[in-house]
Scaffold this motif. Structure first.
Motif, PDB file in Angstrom:
ATOM      1  N   ARG A 257      -2.602  -5.883  18.451  1.00 26.15           N
ATOM      2  CA  ARG A 257      -2.696  -7.160  17.722  1.00 26.15           C
ATOM      3  C   ARG A 257      -2.397  -6.972  16.225  1.00 26.15           C
ATOM      4  NH1 ARG A 257      -1.824 -11.118  21.028  1.00 26.15           N
ATOM      5  NH2 ARG A 257      -0.414  -9.451  21.606  1.00 26.15           N
ATOM      6  N   MET A 258      -2.848  -5.835  15.711  1.00 27.37           N
ATOM      7  CA  MET A 258      -2.640  -5.589  14.285  1.00 27.37           C
ATOM      8  C   MET A 258      -1.174  -5.318  13.999  1.00 27.37           C
ATOM      9  SD  MET A 258      -4.765  -5.956  12.055  1.00 27.37           S
ATOM     10  CE  MET A 258      -4.412  -6.017  10.311  1.00 27.37           C
ATOM     11  N   ASP A 259      -0.522  -4.642  14.943  1.00 26.97           N
ATOM     12  CA  ASP A 259       0.907  -4.370  14.817  1.00 26.97           C
ATOM     13  C   ASP A 259       1.668  -5.698  14.766  1.00 26.97           C
ATOM     14  OD1 ASP A 259       2.715  -2.326  14.550  1.00 26.97           O
ATOM     15  OD2 ASP A 259       3.314  -2.390  16.661  1.00 26.97           O
ATOM     16  N   ASN A 284     -16.354   2.364  13.894  1.00 27.66           N
ATOM     17  CA  ASN A 284     -15.857   3.194  15.001  1.00 27.66           C
ATOM     18  C   ASN A 284     -14.718   4.116  14.548  1.00 27.66           C
ATOM     19  OD1 ASN A 284     -13.939   3.687  17.396  1.00 27.66           O
ATOM     20  ND2 ASN A 284     -15.860   3.078  18.352  1.00 27.66           N
ATOM     21  N   GLY A 285     -14.951   5.412  14.702  1.00 30.50           N
ATOM     22  CA  GLY A 285     -14.009   6.424  14.224  1.00 30.50           C
ATOM     23  C   GLY A 285     -12.620   6.298  14.829  1.00 30.50           C
ATOM     24  N   ALA A 286     -12.559   6.103  16.158  1.00 32.49           N
ATOM     25  CA  ALA A 286     -11.261   6.038  16.843  1.00 32.49           C
ATOM     26  C   ALA A 286     -10.473   4.811  16.368  1.00 32.49           C
ATOM     27  CB  ALA A 286     -11.479   5.980  18.348  1.00 32.49           C
ATOM     28  N   ILE A 287     -11.161   3.677  16.253  1.00 36.70           N
ATOM     29  CA  ILE A 287     -10.489   2.442  15.824  1.00 36.70           C
ATOM     30  C   ILE A 287     -10.017   2.577  14.380  1.00 36.70           C
ATOM     31  CG2 ILE A 287     -10.884  -0.011  15.321  1.00 36.70           C
ATOM     32  CD1 ILE A 287     -12.743  -0.048  17.797  1.00 36.70           C
ATOM     33  N   GLN A 292      -5.810   3.135  10.404  1.00 40.68           N
ATOM     34  CA  GLN A 292      -5.347   3.847   9.211  1.00 40.68           C
ATOM     35  C   GLN A 292      -3.910   4.337   9.417  1.00 40.68           C
ATOM     36  OE1 GLN A 292      -8.284   6.298   7.586  1.00 40.68           O
ATOM     37  NE2 GLN A 292      -7.125   6.452   5.692  1.00 40.68           N
ATOM     38  N   HIS A 293      -3.673   4.873  10.594  1.00 42.81           N
ATOM     39  CA  HIS A 293      -2.366   5.375  10.947  1.00 42.81           C
ATOM     40  C   HIS A 293      -1.329   4.251  10.898  1.00 42.81           C
ATOM     41  CE1 HIS A 293       0.202   8.361  12.719  1.00 42.81           C
ATOM     42  NE2 HIS A 293       0.623   7.491  13.615  1.00 42.81           N
ATOM     43  N   LEU A 294      -1.733   3.106  11.457  1.00 40.55           N
ATOM     44  CA  LEU A 294      -0.845   1.937  11.504  1.00 40.55           C
ATOM     45  C   LEU A 294      -0.494   1.460  10.090  1.00 40.55           C
ATOM     46  CD1 LEU A 294       0.113   0.290  14.001  1.00 40.55           C
ATOM     47  CD2 LEU A 294      -1.658  -1.361  13.463  1.00 40.55           C
ATOM     48  N   SER A 295      -1.488   1.426   9.216  1.00 43.29           N
ATOM     49  CA  SER A 295      -1.210   0.937   7.863  1.00 43.29           C
ATOM     50  C   SER A 295      -0.374   1.934   7.076  1.00 43.29           C
ATOM     51  CB  SER A 295      -2.495   0.573   7.122  1.00 43.29           C
ATOM     52  OG  SER A 295      -3.285   1.684   6.942  1.00 43.29           O
ATOM     53  N   LEU A 300       1.078   0.566   3.647  1.00 46.80           N
ATOM     54  CA  LEU A 300       0.072  -0.285   3.005  1.00 46.80           C
ATOM     55  C   LEU A 300      -1.219   0.497   2.835  1.00 46.80           C
ATOM     56  CD1 LEU A 300       0.328  -3.694   4.925  1.00 46.80           C
ATOM     57  CD2 LEU A 300       0.883  -3.286   2.528  1.00 46.80           C
ATOM     58  N   PRO A 301      -1.907   0.306   1.705  1.00 39.37           N
ATOM     59  CA  PRO A 301      -3.206   0.956   1.587  1.00 39.37           C
ATOM     60  C   PRO A 301      -4.190   0.383   2.600  1.00 39.37           C
ATOM     61  CG  PRO A 301      -2.678  -0.314  -0.407  1.00 39.37           C
ATOM     62  CD  PRO A 301      -1.512  -0.447   0.511  1.00 39.37           C
ATOM     63  N   PHE A 302      -4.985   1.251   3.202  1.00 38.65           N
ATOM     64  CA  PHE A 302      -5.990   0.839   4.176  1.00 38.65           C
ATOM     65  C   PHE A 302      -7.334   0.836   3.469  1.00 38.65           C
ATOM     66  CE2 PHE A 302      -9.164   2.182   7.389  1.00 38.65           C
ATOM     67  CZ  PHE A 302      -9.009   1.152   8.291  1.00 38.65           C
ATOM     68  N   VAL A 303      -7.983  -0.322   3.432  1.00 39.12           N
ATOM     69  CA  VAL A 303      -9.248  -0.418   2.702  1.00 39.12           C
ATOM     70  C   VAL A 303     -10.341  -1.022   3.572  1.00 39.12           C
ATOM     71  CG1 VAL A 303     -10.258  -1.058   0.469  1.00 39.12           C
ATOM     72  CG2 VAL A 303      -7.787  -1.131   0.740  1.00 39.12           C
ATOM     73  N   ALA A 304     -11.512  -0.412   3.529  1.00 38.42           N
ATOM     74  CA  ALA A 304     -12.673  -0.977   4.212  1.00 38.42           C
ATOM     75  C   ALA A 304     -13.836  -0.975   3.227  1.00 38.42           C
ATOM     76  CB  ALA A 304     -13.021  -0.154   5.430  1.00 38.42           C
TER      77      ALA A 304
END
Ligand code: KG4
Ligand code: ZN
Length: 347
Positions: A257-259, A284-287, A292-295, A300-304
């Motif tokens: 969905r994020m893709d 969740n580590g796996a998610i 992160q990989h996708l961004s 794109l910077p991945f921010v949480a």
């Protein structure tokens, strides 16, 4: 509004009563939170009636606590921001009534905050992420992908048609006899399991857009558990394999969905500056790793936000008030109504 210095935030829309005091220069002076985890534990989920009663018991002591710890008095509060929805209505009413009482007595402005908007803006409390950004909100109660264009301007790309992702984790955990909330338990168990042993369905991933559905997956898990049970009982390894396979399926759906969301941004020439994730499932580590990989692939910077701001809290409510004050957006009228449902596209 230049004389506003201290904003009191109140949150009571689900199973956490929270209060925070935030200064208009962005400094979080203090925050306090009372979780109702233990109260709902015997029922395996949040019971609205119990939640409302607990909010009523805790909201006033929490306000007192935050003021004491920040060495402020009630008179120092210059504005109140409160979750006015969406959420469990009994709890929302408790927070709104308290906020209206404080604002009335102090004669200060009040901001009716949309809880989802507060989640959407929470990443800006610690990271100065610029607009527009792509947000995936994933918790036990929310599950949506949106573009945050600006304060008050949100474009929904997709949402769940049934359960939230956190609920999918929680329901699987319940079926496996694990504790509540189940996400963390599933992740722990999944470490010892085979993610490829069970090929659970991936509803909706071939559909256009960014909507999601998890009920088919839930049914498949239940059917599998019953089948294993009837064939001689569920071994510890079976449980670990189910946990790993469910987590793998949920992760696959999320990444798919994020893709699509990233592709949609490109298609519509929306110049998103970052990819933001919020909500309890973001732990969740796996998610997280997958996203992160996708961004990274999308440059794109991945921010949480830090975990305590990812889950329900009052700092994000005060912050959403602050963002409105900074934009010169007018406060709410004191007669605003608490809302059980309140879409972000209806601001
Ligand atoms: O944001 P949150 O604390 O509360 C609301 O739902 O508003 O999110 C809680 C959800 C629960 O469904 C819980 O199972 C899930 O987040 N969760 C996780 C993990 N930690 C919490 N899901 C997957 N993996 C985790 N490590
Ligand atoms: Zn929330």
């Amino acid at each position: 509004m230049h004389d506003i210095q201290h904003i009191l935030g109140i949150e009571s829309s689900c199973d956490e009563t929270a209060v925070a005091l935030v200064r208009t220069d962005g400094i979080v002076l203090g925050e306090a939170l009372m979780t109702q985890f233990e109260d709902h534990l015997p029922y395996g989920g949040v019971v609205p009636e119990i939640a409302a009663r607990q909010h009523m018991l805790h909201v006033e002591p929490l306000i007192r606590d935050v003021l004491e710890r920040t060495q402020c008095s009630l008179q120092d509060v210059d504005a109140v921001a409160v979750t006015a929805g969406p959420g469990l209505i009994g709890g929302v009413i408790v927070g709104v009534m308290m906020a209206k009482a404080v604002a009335t007595v102090l004669r200060v402005p009040i901001y009716a905050i949309n809880h989802l908007e507060a989640h959407a803006l929470s990443v800006r409390i610690h990271d100065s992420v610029a607009f527009p950004y792509l947000l995936f909100l994933m918790s036990g109660g929310h599950c949506q992908i949106m573009v945050v264009h600006d304060v008050g301007s949100y474009e929904l790309f997709g949402a769940t048609l049934d359960d939230a992702i956190g609920e999918a984790f929680d329901k699987t955990a319940k079926m496996l006899g694990l504790g509540y909330p189940g996400g963390r338990e599933i992740e722990r168990l999944a470490k010892d399991g085979d993610p490829h042993r069970f090929a659970f369905p991936l509803p909706y991933i071939h559909r256009a857009g960014c909507d999601m559905s998890f009920s088919g997956l839930k049914t498949a898990v239940r059917t599998q558990i019953i089948a294993l049970d009837q064939a001689g009982g569920l071994s510890a390894q079976d449980k670990a394999d189910i946990a790993a396979s469910v987590q793998h399926s949920l992760c696959t759906i999320i990444l798919n969905r994020m893709d699509r969301a990233l592709a949609l941004c490109k298609e519509r020439a929306i110049p998103v500056r970052a990819f933001v994730v919020a909500g309890g499932v973001a732990a969740n580590g796996a998610i997280r790793q997958g996203l992160q990989h996708l961004s990274e692939r999308a440059s794109l910077p991945f921010v949480a936000p830090p975990m305590h701001l990812c889950t329900d809290n009052a700092t994000m409510i005060a912050w959403a008030g602050l963002e409105r004050i900074r934009r010169g957006i007018a406060p709410s009228n004191l007669d605003f109504e608490p809302k059980a449902r309140w879409s972000l596209t209806d601001m």
